[in-house]
Motif scaffolding. Structure first.
Motif: not given
Length: 282
Positions: A59, A81, A25-26
Motif C-alpha cells: 500500500y 501499510y 493495493r495503493n
C-alpha cells in the motif's frame, strides 16, 4: 548493488506464479520503486522465493522484501501499510510462516534457520523494528507487537505514556505456545519464554526461562538443544540425561552491544529502505 536489483526485478516480471500473489493495493497514488522481492546471497542470485498459500499486499512506496536463496513462504499474509519498510528473510531450512503488518520506515529481520510450528504474527508500527536472531523456535499462536493500537496520555500532564519500542530476540530463543511479546522487549540468546507468557518492555537475560503474566524468572543458567523428544524411546531418554555441550551458552553483554549498534544504524537510515538492506546484509 542497484544494478543487481534491477536484473532481479526482470526475473520477477517473468514469473507469473509469483506475480499473481503480490498485489499493489495503493489506489490513490502510483506505486514507486517497490522492490517486491530481492533474492540475493553474498555469492550469487537465487531463484524467486516460492509462495505457498501466501499473499503480499503493498500500500506504499519504496518498500523492500529481501530473501536469501531458497526461501519458501507458506500460509502467510504480508502487508506493507506505508513506505520505506524492509522485510529481510535469511536462508532457512524451514518454511517461513509469517503474518506481518509493517508500516512506515520500519524493519523486520529474521536470521537463519528459524522454525515455525504455526504462523507467527508480527505487528510493526511507528518506525520501530523487530529483529530476530538465528536458530529460533516459534511455537503455535505466538504474537509480537511493537506498539499499542492507540496513544495513552496522563490526565494532568497531557503527555503520552505508551510510546512504541522495538523488539529484539537473540539467537536460539524458544517462544512457547500462546506467547505474547510486546513493545520494548529484549530476549537474550539461549532463553525460553514459557507457554501463555506475556513479556512487555523487559529484558530477559541469556540462558534463562521466563514465564507467566506478569512475567517472572522461572529458572536461570539453563540451555536447550534442538533435539525434539517426541519420538524418543526410554533408552534415548536415559542416554540424554546429561549434555556436556557449551554450544548454546551465550555472552549477554556482547550481544546487547551489537543490538544497540544495529538500532542506531536503522534509525539513521529510517527513510531509506535500500540503505537498511545494506546494513542488515553485513
Amino acid at each position: 548493488m542497484e544494478k543487481l536489483l534491477e536484473k532481479i526485478l526482470i526475473k520477477i516480471k517473468k514469473n507469473k506464479e509469483f506475480k499473481n500473489n503480490v498485489n499493489n493495493r495503493n489506489r490513490k497514488h502510483k506505486i514507486v520503486n517497490n522492490r517486491i522481492t530481492l533474492f540475493l546471497s553474498k555469492i550469487c542470485c537465487g531463484s524467486i522465493p516460492k509462495l505457498k498459500n501466501s499473499t503480499i499486499n503493498i500500500y506504499g512506496n519504496n518498500n523492500i522484501i529481501y530473501c536469501d536463496k531458497g526461501v519458501v513462504i507458506e500460509n502467510s499474509i504480508i502487508n506493507f501499510y506505508g513506505s520505506n519498510a524492509v522485510i529481510y528473510l535469511s536462508s532457512n531450512t524451514n518454511h517461513y510462516m509469517i503474518n506481518i503488518d509493517i508500516f512506515n520506515n520500519s524493519t523486520c529481520y529474521f536470521s537463519n534457520n528459524t522454525f515455525f510450528a504455526d504462523t507467527v504474527n508480527l505487528k510493526i508500527y511507528e518506525e520501530n523494528n523487530i529483529i530476530i536472531g538465528k536458530d529460533c523456535i516459534f511455537s503455535r499462536n505466538v504474537w509480537l507487537r511493537v506498539a499499542d493500537a492507540y496513544p495513552i496520555y496522563m490526565v494532568k500532564e497531557k503527555t503520552r505514556v505508551n510510546y512504541s519500542k522495538s523488539i529484539y530476540i537473540g539467537d536460539h530463543v524458544w517462544l512457547g505456545q500462546n506467547a505474547l511479546v510486546l513493545k520494548g522487549s529484549w530476549i537474550g540468546s539461549g532463553s525460553i519464554l514459557a507457554a501463555n507468557s506475556v513479556l512487555a518492555s523487559k529484558l530477559v537475560p541469556s540462558n534463562r526461562v521466563y514465564g507467566g503474566n506478569p512475567i517472572r524468572l522461572i529458572k536461570k543458567d539453563v540451555f536447550f538443544t534442538n533435539d525434539c523428544v517426541y519420538s524418543w524411546t526410554m533408552e534415548e531418554t536415559e542416554n540424554n540425561h546429561k549434555n556436556t555441550s557449551n554450544e548454546y551458552i551465550y555472552n549477554r553483554e556482547k550481544k546487547n552491544n551489537i543490538i544497540e549498534e544495529l538500532e542506531n544504524k536503522l534509525i539513521k537510515y529510517e527513510d531509506n529502505s535500500l540503505e537498511k538492506v545494506k546494513v542488515l546484509n553485513k
